[in-house]
Design an enzyme around this catalytic site. Sequence first.
Site, PDB file in Angstrom:
ATOM      1  N   GLN A  48      27.147  10.041  71.676  1.00 41.42           N
ATOM      2  CA  GLN A  48      28.381   9.389  71.274  1.00 41.42           C
ATOM      3  C   GLN A  48      29.454   9.338  72.364  1.00 41.42           C
ATOM      4  O   GLN A  48      30.382   8.547  72.257  1.00 41.42           O
ATOM      5  CB  GLN A  48      28.919  10.054  69.998  1.00 41.42           C
ATOM      6  CG  GLN A  48      27.966   9.858  68.825  1.00 41.42           C
ATOM      7  CD  GLN A  48      28.431  10.527  67.547  1.00 41.42           C
ATOM      8  OE1 GLN A  48      28.061  11.654  67.268  1.00 41.42           O
ATOM      9  NE2 GLN A  48      29.251   9.848  66.764  1.00 41.42           N
ATOM     10  N   ASN A 192      22.028  19.363  63.904  1.00 39.62           N
ATOM     11  CA  ASN A 192      23.229  18.886  63.241  1.00 39.62           C
ATOM     12  C   ASN A 192      22.878  17.968  62.068  1.00 39.62           C
ATOM     13  O   ASN A 192      22.120  17.010  62.245  1.00 39.62           O
ATOM     14  CB  ASN A 192      24.103  18.116  64.244  1.00 39.62           C
ATOM     15  CG  ASN A 192      25.384  17.618  63.617  1.00 39.62           C
ATOM     16  OD1 ASN A 192      26.173  18.389  63.090  1.00 39.62           O
ATOM     17  ND2 ASN A 192      25.589  16.308  63.637  1.00 39.62           N
ATOM     18  N   GLU A 193      23.415  18.263  60.909  1.00 38.95           N
ATOM     19  CA  GLU A 193      23.248  17.428  59.711  1.00 38.95           C
ATOM     20  C   GLU A 193      21.798  17.019  59.442  1.00 38.95           C
ATOM     21  O   GLU A 193      21.499  15.824  59.321  1.00 38.95           O
ATOM     22  CB  GLU A 193      24.139  16.174  59.803  1.00 38.95           C
ATOM     23  CG  GLU A 193      25.614  16.493  59.826  1.00 38.95           C
ATOM     24  CD  GLU A 193      26.509  15.251  59.840  1.00 38.95           C
ATOM     25  OE1 GLU A 193      25.990  14.120  59.821  1.00 38.95           O
ATOM     26  OE2 GLU A 193      27.742  15.430  59.872  1.00 38.95           O
ATOM     27  N   TYR A 337      34.067  16.020  55.035  1.00 37.04           N
ATOM     28  CA  TYR A 337      35.126  15.019  55.092  1.00 37.04           C
ATOM     29  C   TYR A 337      35.768  14.774  53.728  1.00 37.04           C
ATOM     30  O   TYR A 337      36.961  14.559  53.650  1.00 37.04           O
ATOM     31  CB  TYR A 337      34.592  13.684  55.641  1.00 37.04           C
ATOM     32  CG  TYR A 337      34.191  13.760  57.101  1.00 37.04           C
ATOM     33  CD1 TYR A 337      35.083  13.387  58.096  1.00 37.04           C
ATOM     34  CD2 TYR A 337      32.935  14.219  57.473  1.00 37.04           C
ATOM     35  CE1 TYR A 337      34.726  13.460  59.437  1.00 37.04           C
ATOM     36  CE2 TYR A 337      32.566  14.296  58.816  1.00 37.04           C
ATOM     37  CZ  TYR A 337      33.472  13.917  59.789  1.00 37.04           C
ATOM     38  OH  TYR A 337      33.124  14.002  61.101  1.00 37.04           O
ATOM     39  N   GLU A 402      32.866  19.819  61.742  1.00 30.44           N
ATOM     40  CA  GLU A 402      33.428  18.463  61.757  1.00 30.44           C
ATOM     41  C   GLU A 402      34.358  18.304  60.570  1.00 30.44           C
ATOM     42  O   GLU A 402      34.034  18.708  59.459  1.00 30.44           O
ATOM     43  CB  GLU A 402      32.332  17.387  61.655  1.00 30.44           C
ATOM     44  CG  GLU A 402      31.525  17.198  62.908  1.00 30.44           C
ATOM     45  CD  GLU A 402      30.534  16.035  62.798  1.00 30.44           C
ATOM     46  OE1 GLU A 402      30.768  15.101  62.000  1.00 30.44           O
ATOM     47  OE2 GLU A 402      29.519  16.080  63.509  1.00 30.44           O
ATOM     48  N   TRP A 445      36.721  16.520  64.199  1.00 34.13           N
ATOM     49  CA  TRP A 445      35.922  15.416  64.714  1.00 34.13           C
ATOM     50  C   TRP A 445      36.876  14.264  64.892  1.00 34.13           C
ATOM     51  O   TRP A 445      37.511  13.874  63.907  1.00 34.13           O
ATOM     52  CB  TRP A 445      34.797  15.041  63.728  1.00 34.13           C
ATOM     53  CG  TRP A 445      33.968  13.925  64.286  1.00 34.13           C
ATOM     54  CD1 TRP A 445      34.099  12.594  64.045  1.00 34.13           C
ATOM     55  CD2 TRP A 445      32.900  14.067  65.228  1.00 34.13           C
ATOM     56  NE1 TRP A 445      33.179  11.889  64.771  1.00 34.13           N
ATOM     57  CE2 TRP A 445      32.431  12.763  65.513  1.00 34.13           C
ATOM     58  CE3 TRP A 445      32.303  15.150  65.872  1.00 34.13           C
ATOM     59  CZ2 TRP A 445      31.383  12.530  66.408  1.00 34.13           C
ATOM     60  CZ3 TRP A 445      31.268  14.911  66.748  1.00 34.13           C
ATOM     61  CH2 TRP A 445      30.814  13.603  67.004  1.00 34.13           C
TER      62      TRP A 445
END
Length: 511
Positions: A48, A192-193, A337, A402, A445
């Site tokens: 990213q 991650n995730e 989130y 995040e 994040w």
Amino acid sequence: MSSPSFLQLLVVSLAIAGGIVGVCNGGKYSRDDFPTNFIFGSGTSAYQVEGAAMEDGRTPSIWDTFTHAGGAGGATGDIACDHYHKYKEDVQLMANIGLEAYRFSISWSRLIPNGRGPVSPKGLQFYNSLINELLSHGIQPHVALFNFDLPQALEDKYGGWIRRKIVKDFTVYADVCFREFGDRVQYWSTVNEPNVYALGGYDAGDTPPQRCSPPFGKVNCTRGNSSTEPYLAAHHILLAHASAVRLYREKYQEKQRGFIGLCIYAFLYIPLTDSKEDALATQRANDFLIGWFLDPLVFGEYPRIMKENAGSRIPRFTKAESKIVKGAFDFIGVNHYMAMHVGDNSSNMALEHRDYLADSATTPVDTKRLMSLEVFITPWTLEGVLKYLKEVYGNPPIFIYENGQRMLHNSSLEDTPRVKYMEAYIEGLLNALRSGSDTRGYFTWSFLDAFELLDGYKSSYGLHYVDMEDPEMKRYPKLSAHWYSDFLKGKTVGSGSKGLVSVTPKLVSFQ
Ligand SMILES: *[C@@H]1O[C@H](CO)[C@@H](O)[C@H](O)[C@H]1NC(C)=O
Ligand SMILES: *[C@@H]1O[C@H](CO)[C@@H](O)[C@H](O)[C@H]1NC(C)=O
Ligand SMILES: *[C@@H]1O[C@H](CO)[C@@H](O)[C@H](O)[C@H]1NC(C)=O
Ligand SMILES: *[C@@H]1O[C@H](CO)[C@@H](O)[C@H](O)[C@H]1NC(C)=O
């Protein structure tokens, strides 16, 4: 990754959003209210931000393949933020705002081109330089080994995560990272995730490696099996994770004195109504999203409901595997989130062919909210997730890896919605700590406006705007960077404080 992409994994027919209302306590707080060894940071991931996709021997990952085939609407990470060349400047920006820690991921195919075999000296050099630069500014590195970007070569060679062979290759890769960087890196997360990766890559098929089968795929499925492969990929991720943890513990941990964990994506699931059915559906949704990984890690087995509903399609751990997986973490990383309402959908259990969502017999109902640009400010959802982890999994040490607010990439430097979001969620975090959560750190994040998976450069979460039109790719700190900096340097913040209006960032035109 970020929430809106997860949305596309779970999209079902949209129902009416229930009444989530953001509530803030209106309290004031400061850095001093947190334990001194609590760490505040910000993060990015390799694909990213790094760019330099074809440089110095790096080979493509499955994300390069995906974006070059138009998967992210034509956007790619070929250049991204050019962090590969500008890492020194970026670390200086981190130091400027007083960042205590930085979370990044290593590009497997940059360090070991093609995924296995010799280590690239240039790849080694880059990560060594980045780590040294961070340490010289007193910034603690937190490193993820795998952030969605499997070397394409391993996908091509044997199918990547759906084959057991990946466990060995991942362990060898992890060994290189511990050996080369572990004298300076003390916080490792393996994957991650994995929940998002398994669902996007193997059920919906809308993210790499884009495997799925009708009628479940959100894209035209040409290969894969949505009923089985998400479970299979997740199983191999757990085994690879556990294998890397065992290696770390046996060979490195005593000497390097670090910590290792895995990082999951977590919604706070909320029952759609107060019916018993929806309460049970919410428990199932949690078991499927969080329990999928944390039950094996904490209890040594998949949740009972997953084994019941997925039957033989979800692999079983042998006794020996269960022993290796159970307890294979020093901490859990949590990416959070927002909330998601959940309704019962037991009728799906009557379907002959089911995927993960049908197996969970639930319907996530407010996926529409995920589509909206800005994330609703509901800081109590972070408290809710931390409470859930404390109660169900025995209060494991946690890093929030995040959390952040999405806005248009080209919106103003005055990102007040992001400031409000951070201010509220950090306050929620403080409440969770006061209620006994063993959370050790918080990372926003993201540090820079990055290439957002699936969304390209349309939206962003960054504390810093990156001017993509400028050949120098100049970075501009946003109001959120100034706000975070003030907070990190001890200023009292919180609704009611005057902190927000005292900062006047330099505005630039993004035309
Ligand atoms: C899927 O394939 C069909 C038939 O080839 C085509 O008409 C349709 O546009 C494709 N859909 C997508 C989303 O690519
Ligand atoms: C997926 O795997 C299951 C279980 O092996 C099988 O019954 C089903 O037919 C497969 N689906 C496809 C599309 O291959
Ligand atoms: C249950 O799931 C099916 C398939 O996804 C969907 O068509 C249906 O609308 C859902 N029902 C409810 C009550 O959510
Ligand atoms: C930002 O981008 C959007 C979509 O590309 C465009 O409509 C809008 O005018 C842009 N705004 C600015 C300030 O450049």
